[in-house]
Design a protein around this motif. Structure first.
Motif, PDB file in Angstrom:
ATOM      1  N   GLU A 126       0.890  -1.117   0.017  1.00  0.00           N
ATOM      2  CA  GLU A 126       0.011   0.255  -0.008  1.00  0.00           C
ATOM      3  C   GLU A 126       0.961   1.266   0.001  1.00  0.00           C
ATOM      4  OE1 GLU A 126      -3.986   0.933   2.497  1.00  0.00           O
ATOM      5  OE2 GLU A 126      -2.219   1.927   3.304  1.00  0.00           O
ATOM      6  N   VAL A 127       0.565   2.023  -0.923  1.00  0.00           N
ATOM      7  CA  VAL A 127       1.289   3.511  -0.874  1.00  0.00           C
ATOM      8  C   VAL A 127       0.526   4.533  -0.984  1.00  0.00           C
ATOM      9  CG1 VAL A 127       2.961   2.265  -2.552  1.00  0.00           C
ATOM     10  CG2 VAL A 127       1.176   3.667  -3.591  1.00  0.00           C
ATOM     11  N   MET A 128       1.064   5.820  -0.497  1.00  0.00           N
ATOM     12  CA  MET A 128       0.237   7.121  -0.306  1.00  0.00           C
ATOM     13  C   MET A 128      -0.576   7.374  -1.501  1.00  0.00           C
ATOM     14  SD  MET A 128       2.155   9.272   2.633  1.00  0.00           S
ATOM     15  CE  MET A 128       1.835   8.915   4.155  1.00  0.00           C
ATOM     16  N   GLY A 129      -1.638   8.177  -1.349  1.00  0.00           N
ATOM     17  CA  GLY A 129      -2.205   8.629  -2.678  1.00  0.00           C
ATOM     18  C   GLY A 129      -3.785   8.751  -2.205  1.00  0.00           C
ATOM     19  N   ARG A 130      -4.232   9.804  -1.667  1.00  0.00           N
ATOM     20  CA  ARG A 130      -5.534   9.769  -0.920  1.00  0.00           C
ATOM     21  C   ARG A 130      -6.534   9.555  -2.213  1.00  0.00           C
ATOM     22  NH1 ARG A 130      -5.915  13.800   3.856  1.00  0.00           N
ATOM     23  NH2 ARG A 130      -4.019  14.346   3.047  1.00  0.00           N
ATOM     24  N   HIS A 131      -6.268  10.779  -3.033  1.00  0.00           N
ATOM     25  CA  HIS A 131      -6.991  11.011  -4.305  1.00  0.00           C
ATOM     26  C   HIS A 131      -6.414  10.865  -5.557  1.00  0.00           C
ATOM     27  CE1 HIS A 131      -9.664  12.804  -1.338  1.00  0.00           C
ATOM     28  NE2 HIS A 131      -8.649  13.618  -0.817  1.00  0.00           N
ATOM     29  N   CYS A 132      -5.072  10.834  -5.304  1.00  0.00           N
ATOM     30  CA  CYS A 132      -4.236  10.615  -6.856  1.00  0.00           C
ATOM     31  C   CYS A 132      -3.377   9.464  -6.664  1.00  0.00           C
ATOM     32  CB  CYS A 132      -3.392  12.092  -6.698  1.00  0.00           C
ATOM     33  SG  CYS A 132      -2.429  12.148  -8.357  1.00  0.00           S
ATOM     34  N   GLY A 133      -3.308   8.765  -7.838  1.00  0.00           N
ATOM     35  CA  GLY A 133      -2.468   7.656  -7.969  1.00  0.00           C
ATOM     36  C   GLY A 133      -1.449   7.584  -8.596  1.00  0.00           C
ATOM     37  N   TRP A 134      -0.620   8.816  -8.790  1.00  0.00           N
ATOM     38  CA  TRP A 134       0.465   9.046  -9.559  1.00  0.00           C
ATOM     39  C   TRP A 134       1.714   8.074  -8.997  1.00  0.00           C
ATOM     40  CZ3 TRP A 134       5.319  10.651  -8.471  1.00  0.00           C
ATOM     41  CH2 TRP A 134       6.232  11.049  -9.616  1.00  0.00           C
ATOM     42  N   LEU A 135       1.707   8.093  -7.557  1.00  0.00           N
ATOM     43  CA  LEU A 135       2.748   7.268  -7.184  1.00  0.00           C
ATOM     44  C   LEU A 135       2.637   6.029  -7.218  1.00  0.00           C
ATOM     45  CD1 LEU A 135       3.233   9.208  -3.474  1.00  0.00           C
ATOM     46  CD2 LEU A 135       4.886   8.861  -5.469  1.00  0.00           C
ATOM     47  N   ALA A 136       1.346   5.355  -7.027  1.00  0.00           N
ATOM     48  CA  ALA A 136       1.042   3.850  -7.124  1.00  0.00           C
ATOM     49  C   ALA A 136       1.365   3.513  -8.539  1.00  0.00           C
ATOM     50  CB  ALA A 136      -0.332   3.572  -6.901  1.00  0.00           C
ATOM     51  N   LEU A 137       0.870   4.470  -9.842  1.00  0.00           N
ATOM     52  CA  LEU A 137       0.886   4.074 -11.231  1.00  0.00           C
ATOM     53  C   LEU A 137       2.406   4.101 -11.534  1.00  0.00           C
ATOM     54  CD1 LEU A 137      -0.408   3.535 -13.815  1.00  0.00           C
ATOM     55  CD2 LEU A 137      -0.638   6.032 -14.152  1.00  0.00           C
ATOM     56  N   MET A 138       3.155   5.125 -11.167  1.00  0.00           N
ATOM     57  CA  MET A 138       4.646   5.188 -11.568  1.00  0.00           C
ATOM     58  C   MET A 138       5.432   4.250 -10.902  1.00  0.00           C
ATOM     59  SD  MET A 138       4.308   7.460 -13.829  1.00  0.00           S
ATOM     60  CE  MET A 138       5.922   8.229 -14.292  1.00  0.00           C
ATOM     61  N   ALA A 139       5.113   3.935  -9.527  1.00  0.00           N
ATOM     62  CA  ALA A 139       5.832   2.952  -8.888  1.00  0.00           C
ATOM     63  C   ALA A 139       5.577   1.404  -9.643  1.00  0.00           C
ATOM     64  CB  ALA A 139       5.567   2.730  -7.717  1.00  0.00           C
ATOM     65  N   GLY A 140       4.302   1.251 -10.100  1.00  0.00           N
ATOM     66  CA  GLY A 140       4.011   0.054 -10.805  1.00  0.00           C
ATOM     67  C   GLY A 140       4.918  -0.124 -12.153  1.00  0.00           C
ATOM     68  N   VAL A 141       4.915   0.972 -12.739  1.00  0.00           N
ATOM     69  CA  VAL A 141       5.625   1.159 -14.019  1.00  0.00           C
ATOM     70  C   VAL A 141       6.994   0.742 -13.700  1.00  0.00           C
ATOM     71  CG1 VAL A 141       6.541   2.435 -15.970  1.00  0.00           C
ATOM     72  CG2 VAL A 141       4.219   2.559 -15.359  1.00  0.00           C
ATOM     73  N   ALA A 142       7.624   1.428 -12.653  1.00  0.00           N
ATOM     74  CA  ALA A 142       8.993   1.503 -12.447  1.00  0.00           C
ATOM     75  C   ALA A 142       9.631   0.015 -11.930  1.00  0.00           C
ATOM     76  CB  ALA A 142       9.422   2.603 -11.615  1.00  0.00           C
ATOM     77  N   THR A 143       8.692  -0.406 -11.340  1.00  0.00           N
ATOM     78  CA  THR A 143       9.143  -1.729 -10.727  1.00  0.00           C
ATOM     79  C   THR A 143       8.602  -3.109 -11.459  1.00  0.00           C
ATOM     80  OG1 THR A 143       7.282  -2.051  -9.153  1.00  0.00           O
ATOM     81  CG2 THR A 143       9.126  -0.723  -8.164  1.00  0.00           C
TER      82      THR A 143
END
Ligand code: F6P
Length: 370
Positions: A192-209
């Protein structure tokens, strides 16, 4: 001599110290007095020692420090007019005529409101005898400039908010650590990563890993998300993958608006009934390691360049100028109207195109698995 104050507000983000350092030094360089307001809006409301004049050397070494050294707070008093009235009085008593605020969209919206209300606040301060007409004389217009400090990269109109690349780097590092042990045990992890309203961190981390599956708030999942995820994970396992990584933003939800929790994702991955994936599954909530720690070079540079530009914007502003924020667009530091960006953010957070999402993630129609 112009007196420019800088403050940090809302959740902290790596790079805020670079902003404060740049504003203080640029203000002094331009012949102004530089001030720091400590503890966010709380400092404006309380005044006294929380509004401090800064010298060049006071910010030495700040680039390599995490968090915000001048403190931040979520100040309830400032949400009410009486709080803003005291804040206005404190600013005038300290002679401050311009305010540079580094924070998220909530903090910056508060700043715009403060500026809009400013003339009526001054009137009230004179009417109730707290300040004289002579005292408010030089302070007819409040000059405000916003800088976006947020790890979530959640403001429209700028390519990156100060802190988002530090948080992303931290997440990727943590996922790498987890992958090693996941692979050893052939396990699945729900991260679980932060991002209450915005999924940028989750999405970019998904791409990067090269994560197997990602959940973000902007793309509410269909009710059949369980089948979707199981199929993708099963196919990746069939291709020989020994580890499974699912990244979930804390604000992820389904089309009914129900939160998708790490626990239910885990239950699905671990399901031992017939046709279930039966994976040995763990949950890791990364939490505030994402927000703390030192800033990556990008956030230090961004904070510095934008801090310098904010002082320029203050010095060039006229009473007619809309409250600006400093953005970065295609590697250029630019000024933009703040409230337009806030309105656009609300609009854009509704939904991203599902096909683009799949393509970006390479999840559906590809035959590769890390
Ligand atoms: O900075 C924004 C954010 O990181 C959100 O994604 C998260 O929900 C929130 O901060 C948590 O902040 P706090 O623990 O300070 O309330």
């Amino acid at each position: 001599k112009k007196k420019i104050a800088v403050m940090t507000s809302g959740g902290d983000s790596p790079g805020m110290n670079a902003v404060v350092r740049a504003v203080v030094r640029m203000a002094i360089h331009m012949g102004c007095d530089a001030y720091c307001v400590y503890e966010g809006y709380e400092g404006l409301v309380q005044g006294g020692d929380l509004i401090k004049k800064m010298q060049w050397n006071d910010v030495r070494g700040w680039l390599s420090e995490g968090g915000t050294l001048i403190g931040t707070a979520r100040c309830m008093a400032f949400y009410e007019r009486p709080g803003r009235l005291v804040a206005a009085k404190n600013m005038i008593l300290h002679g401050i005529d311009a305010l540079i605020i580094c924070g998220g969209d909530g903090s910056l919206t508060g700043a715009d409101k403060f500026r809009a209300e400013w003339p009526s606040l001054l009137e009230e301060l004179v009417a109730n005898g707290q300040l004289t007409k002579e005292q408010i004389g030089p302070y007819q217009h409040l000059n405000i400039v916003g800088l976006v400090g947020s790890i979530d990269n959640d403001l429209s109109g700028t390519d990156a908010t100060i802190g988002c690349y530090s948080a992303l780097a931290r997440i990727c590092e943590m996922v790498d650590y987890i992958e090693a042990t996941a692979s050893s045990h052939s396990r699945a992890f729900v991260i679980e990563v932060m991002g209450r309203h915005c999924g940028w961190l989750a999405l970019m981390a998904g791409v990067a890993t090269g994560a197997d599956f990602v959940f973000i708030p902007e793309r509410p999942r269909d009710r059949d998300w369980k089948a979707d995820m199981s199929n993708v994970v099963r196919r990746h396992r069939e291709l020989g993958k020994r580890k499974t990584i699912v990244i979930v933003a804390e604000g992820a939800r389904d089309k009914d608006g129900t939160k998708i929790t790490p626990e239910e994702i885990k239950d699905l991955l671990a399901d031992k009934s017939e046709g279930g994936l039966a994976l040995d599954t763990r949950i890791t909530t990364l939490g505030h390691v994402q927000r703390g720690g030192t800033a990556v070079s990008y956030d230090r540079t961004l904070g510095t360049l934008q801090g310098v530009e904010a002082v320029r914007a203050v010095l060039e502003a006229t009473p007619e100028t809309e409250t600006p924020f400093i953005a970065i667009n295609e590697n250029k530091i630019v000024r933009k109207p703040l409230m337009k960006a806030v309105a656009e953010t609300k609009e854009l957070s509704k939904a991203v195109d599902a096909k683009d999402f799949e393509k970006a993630m390479g999840l559906r129609d590809t035959e590769f698995a890390d």
